[in-house]
Design a protein around this motif. Sequence first.
Motif, PDB file in Angstrom:
ATOM      1  N   GLU A   1       0.805  -1.229  -0.099  1.00 31.29           N
ATOM      2  CA  GLU A   1      -0.109   0.051  -0.026  1.00 31.29           C
ATOM      3  C   GLU A   1       0.848   1.075   0.157  1.00 31.29           C
ATOM      4  OE1 GLU A   1      -4.097   0.926   1.958  1.00 31.29           O
ATOM      5  OE2 GLU A   1      -2.399   1.322   3.547  1.00 31.29           O
ATOM      6  N   PRO A   2       1.909   1.397   0.794  1.00 38.66           N
ATOM      7  CA  PRO A   2       2.520   2.675   0.748  1.00 38.66           C
ATOM      8  C   PRO A   2       3.154   3.091  -0.667  1.00 38.66           C
ATOM      9  CG  PRO A   2       3.211   1.353   2.456  1.00 38.66           C
ATOM     10  CD  PRO A   2       2.506   0.545   1.799  1.00 38.66           C
ATOM     11  N   ASP A   3       3.375   1.980  -1.670  1.00 37.43           N
ATOM     12  CA  ASP A   3       3.882   2.217  -2.776  1.00 37.43           C
ATOM     13  C   ASP A   3       3.057   2.696  -3.900  1.00 37.43           C
ATOM     14  OD1 ASP A   3       6.810   2.011  -2.225  1.00 37.43           O
ATOM     15  OD2 ASP A   3       6.507  -0.120  -2.173  1.00 37.43           O
ATOM     16  N   ASP A   4       1.429   2.256  -3.656  1.00 37.01           N
ATOM     17  CA  ASP A   4       0.296   2.448  -4.433  1.00 37.01           C
ATOM     18  C   ASP A   4       0.104   3.689  -4.359  1.00 37.01           C
ATOM     19  OD1 ASP A   4      -2.232   2.013  -5.596  1.00 37.01           O
ATOM     20  OD2 ASP A   4      -2.528   0.229  -4.941  1.00 37.01           O
ATOM     21  N   VAL A   5       0.098   4.556  -5.633  1.00 34.89           N
ATOM     22  CA  VAL A   5      -0.294   5.765  -5.465  1.00 34.89           C
ATOM     23  C   VAL A   5      -1.849   5.963  -6.013  1.00 34.89           C
ATOM     24  CG1 VAL A   5       2.052   6.554  -6.330  1.00 34.89           C
ATOM     25  CG2 VAL A   5       0.238   5.978  -8.054  1.00 34.89           C
ATOM     26  N   MET A   6      -2.518   5.040  -6.156  1.00 35.62           N
ATOM     27  CA  MET A   6      -4.101   5.169  -6.516  1.00 35.62           C
ATOM     28  C   MET A   6      -4.874   4.497  -5.600  1.00 35.62           C
ATOM     29  SD  MET A   6      -4.140   4.282 -10.576  1.00 35.62           S
ATOM     30  CE  MET A   6      -3.134   5.092 -11.669  1.00 35.62           C
ATOM     31  N   LEU A   7      -4.614   3.362  -4.823  1.00 38.44           N
ATOM     32  CA  LEU A   7      -5.568   2.542  -4.062  1.00 38.44           C
ATOM     33  C   LEU A   7      -4.811   2.474  -2.677  1.00 38.44           C
ATOM     34  CD1 LEU A   7      -6.161  -0.387  -6.510  1.00 38.44           C
ATOM     35  CD2 LEU A   7      -7.637   1.924  -6.390  1.00 38.44           C
ATOM     36  N   MET A   8      -6.067   2.435  -1.666  1.00 35.13           N
ATOM     37  CA  MET A   8      -5.909   2.407  -0.134  1.00 35.13           C
ATOM     38  C   MET A   8      -7.024   1.376   0.209  1.00 35.13           C
ATOM     39  SD  MET A   8      -4.959   5.909   1.324  1.00 35.13           S
ATOM     40  CE  MET A   8      -4.068   5.307   2.613  1.00 35.13           C
ATOM     41  N   ARG A   9      -6.540   0.495   1.175  1.00 35.80           N
ATOM     42  CA  ARG A   9      -7.342  -0.594   1.460  1.00 35.80           C
ATOM     43  C   ARG A   9      -8.816  -0.214   2.283  1.00 35.80           C
ATOM     44  NH1 ARG A   9      -4.095  -3.516   5.374  1.00 35.80           N
ATOM     45  NH2 ARG A   9      -3.069  -1.604   5.730  1.00 35.80           N
ATOM     46  N   PRO A  10      -8.748   0.843   3.280  1.00 38.07           N
ATOM     47  CA  PRO A  10      -9.920   0.998   4.036  1.00 38.07           C
ATOM     48  C   PRO A  10     -11.331   1.236   2.943  1.00 38.07           C
ATOM     49  CG  PRO A  10      -8.077   1.881   5.035  1.00 38.07           C
ATOM     50  CD  PRO A  10      -7.677   1.411   3.660  1.00 38.07           C
ATOM     51  N   GLY A  11     -10.947   2.220   2.306  1.00 37.36           N
ATOM     52  CA  GLY A  11     -11.900   2.671   1.239  1.00 37.36           C
ATOM     53  C   GLY A  11     -12.386   1.411   0.128  1.00 37.36           C
ATOM     54  N   VAL A  12     -11.340   0.684  -0.203  1.00 41.17           N
ATOM     55  CA  VAL A  12     -11.472   0.003  -1.388  1.00 41.17           C
ATOM     56  C   VAL A  12     -12.308  -1.197  -0.728  1.00 41.17           C
ATOM     57  CG1 VAL A  12     -10.524  -1.885  -2.729  1.00 41.17           C
ATOM     58  CG2 VAL A  12      -9.545   0.465  -2.719  1.00 41.17           C
ATOM     59  N   ARG A  13     -12.137  -1.712   0.551  1.00 42.34           N
ATOM     60  CA  ARG A  13     -13.037  -2.648   1.276  1.00 42.34           C
ATOM     61  C   ARG A  13     -14.398  -2.194   1.193  1.00 42.34           C
ATOM     62  NH1 ARG A  13      -8.781  -3.203   5.922  1.00 42.34           N
ATOM     63  NH2 ARG A  13      -7.210  -4.833   5.150  1.00 42.34           N
ATOM     64  N   THR A  14     -14.893  -1.089   1.642  1.00 42.82           N
ATOM     65  CA  THR A  14     -16.065  -0.319   1.958  1.00 42.82           C
ATOM     66  C   THR A  14     -16.787  -0.665   0.312  1.00 42.82           C
ATOM     67  OG1 THR A  14     -15.776   0.888   3.597  1.00 42.82           O
ATOM     68  CG2 THR A  14     -17.312   1.429   2.103  1.00 42.82           C
ATOM     69  N   LEU A  15     -15.890  -0.231  -0.700  1.00 42.88           N
ATOM     70  CA  LEU A  15     -16.508  -0.392  -1.976  1.00 42.88           C
ATOM     71  C   LEU A  15     -16.945  -1.482  -2.285  1.00 42.88           C
ATOM     72  CD1 LEU A  15     -14.379   2.209  -3.845  1.00 42.88           C
ATOM     73  CD2 LEU A  15     -16.790   2.739  -2.746  1.00 42.88           C
ATOM     74  N   GLY A  16     -16.251  -2.624  -1.808  1.00 45.28           N
ATOM     75  CA  GLY A  16     -16.343  -3.974  -1.856  1.00 45.28           C
ATOM     76  C   GLY A  16     -17.634  -4.424  -1.403  1.00 45.28           C
ATOM     77  N   ARG A  17     -17.816  -3.983  -0.129  1.00 42.43           N
ATOM     78  CA  ARG A  17     -19.071  -4.334   0.601  1.00 42.43           C
ATOM     79  C   ARG A  17     -20.518  -3.903  -0.332  1.00 42.43           C
ATOM     80  NH1 ARG A  17     -15.857  -3.148   5.099  1.00 42.43           N
ATOM     81  NH2 ARG A  17     -16.626  -1.030   5.317  1.00 42.43           N
ATOM     82  N   TRP A  18     -20.244  -2.760  -0.717  1.00 48.64           N
ATOM     83  CA  TRP A  18     -21.396  -2.241  -1.512  1.00 48.64           C
ATOM     84  C   TRP A  18     -21.614  -3.153  -2.778  1.00 48.64           C
ATOM     85  CZ3 TRP A  18     -19.915   4.172  -2.263  1.00 48.64           C
ATOM     86  CH2 TRP A  18     -20.199   4.608  -1.106  1.00 48.64           C
ATOM     87  N   TYR A  19     -20.336  -3.566  -3.481  1.00 44.46           N
ATOM     88  CA  TYR A  19     -20.593  -4.351  -4.627  1.00 44.46           C
ATOM     89  C   TYR A  19     -21.390  -5.618  -4.214  1.00 44.46           C
ATOM     90  CZ  TYR A  19     -19.516  -6.985  -8.741  1.00 44.46           C
ATOM     91  OH  TYR A  19     -19.454  -7.855 -10.047  1.00 44.46           O
ATOM     92  N   ALA A  20     -20.850  -6.303  -3.198  1.00 43.13           N
ATOM     93  CA  ALA A  20     -21.479  -7.559  -2.784  1.00 43.13           C
ATOM     94  C   ALA A  20     -22.977  -7.764  -2.514  1.00 43.13           C
ATOM     95  CB  ALA A  20     -20.448  -8.201  -1.656  1.00 43.13           C
ATOM     96  N   GLY A  21     -23.170  -6.607  -1.928  1.00 45.04           N
ATOM     97  CA  GLY A  21     -24.733  -6.286  -1.539  1.00 45.04           C
ATOM     98  C   GLY A  21     -25.110  -7.482  -0.400  1.00 45.04           C
ATOM     99  N   ALA A  22     -26.064  -8.384  -0.849  1.00 44.55           N
ATOM    100  CA  ALA A  22     -26.589  -9.533  -0.149  1.00 44.55           C
ATOM    101  C   ALA A  22     -25.814 -10.782  -0.318  1.00 44.55           C
ATOM    102  CB  ALA A  22     -27.914  -9.507  -0.482  1.00 44.55           C
ATOM    103  N   TRP A  23     -24.895 -10.734  -1.171  1.00 44.96           N
ATOM    104  CA  TRP A  23     -24.007 -11.762  -1.533  1.00 44.96           C
ATOM    105  C   TRP A  23     -22.627 -11.876  -0.772  1.00 44.96           C
ATOM    106  CZ3 TRP A  23     -24.210 -12.621  -7.500  1.00 44.96           C
ATOM    107  CH2 TRP A  23     -25.529 -12.683  -7.763  1.00 44.96           C
ATOM    108  N   ASP A  24     -22.330 -13.134  -0.300  1.00 42.64           N
ATOM    109  CA  ASP A  24     -21.133 -13.126   0.441  1.00 42.64           C
ATOM    110  C   ASP A  24     -19.757 -12.587  -0.462  1.00 42.64           C
ATOM    111  OD1 ASP A  24     -18.459 -14.588   1.462  1.00 42.64           O
ATOM    112  OD2 ASP A  24     -20.162 -14.998   3.064  1.00 42.64           O
ATOM    113  N   ARG A  25     -19.022 -11.827   0.345  1.00 43.56           N
ATOM    114  CA  ARG A  25     -17.661 -11.541  -0.500  1.00 43.56           C
ATOM    115  C   ARG A  25     -16.707 -12.371  -1.232  1.00 43.56           C
ATOM    116  NH1 ARG A  25     -15.153  -6.885   3.365  1.00 43.56           N
ATOM    117  NH2 ARG A  25     -15.901  -8.288   4.837  1.00 43.56           N
TER     118      ARG A  25
END
Length: 302
Positions: A194-218
């Motif tokens: 993550e420190p070398d990634d200039v575009m993504l960070m895990r906390p927000g990406v995980r939240t977006l993943g929960r939105w995408y999963a919806g009622a389905w398991d991730r």
Amino acid sequence: MTSLTARLAALAIRLTGRRRHLARDDLDPERAIAERPHPARPSRALRRRLAVTWGLRDRREVYTLAPRPRAGREARAGGVIYLHGGAYTSPITRIHWRFIARMVEATGLTVTVPLYPLTPEHACADITAFTLALYRDMRDAAPIALMGDSAGGGLALSVAMQARDAGLPLPRGLVLISPWLDVSTSRPAQARIEPDDVMLMRPGVRTLGRWYAGAWDRTDPRVSPLFGTLRDLPPIELFCGSHDILVADARRLAARARAEEAPLAYHEEPGLMHVYPLLGLPESRRAEVRIRTFLAERMGRG
């Protein structure tokens, strides 16, 4: 060695602070909708270069880009469905259209680009159903390859798996560019990257993943195709940079392919950022040549 152009691009991206909004896990879905930009659409310059048409499917725009007819050059049979990235919540951008245009011109193939439903208004069930229906209709008419970047790469692999499981004709091949393969974004290695990634960070990406999963398991393979099997899928070209938190899962997919003896070619560029093949870097051009060669081989067969 990473090119000077790529290093300067990474610095410029970092200085924009574009990933700051992903530093927290309490993203507001209403704010995400309110602040979402309008999707980019093919520019006038692009329309002069290519034949661009569009239509509606389930009230969603679907664009088709094809080479303009030239004397002595026939259009190639079949085409590509391109699924854009944006963490399933952001629309298509000008960078996507420029990359797609280069692919159309380089391959002579027709590329179809659906502006599929987005989160948080929609979840995986809606998004995959829309995309699979489009794939089914197009695959019945002509050979199709699937290509996507980031979220679109994960969606492409998910759709291919669902097509296989439903007994549908398979795509000729898949091109996955920095694909989001596990929306839980939970691998310990990602914290080190993550420190070398200039575009993504895990906390927000995980939240977006929960939105995408919806009622389905991730961990449902329809949501996170890393948890599905690659058996009986067509050949896959997989691209990722080492300075991308998603590379941890790209490496896992490559390992899965070796274990299952699935046809997957993995290309990892040291020191490169998320979706680097789209960015017009020297390393991007190498990736474009590999993609062009792969599509020519896969789509050249009757």
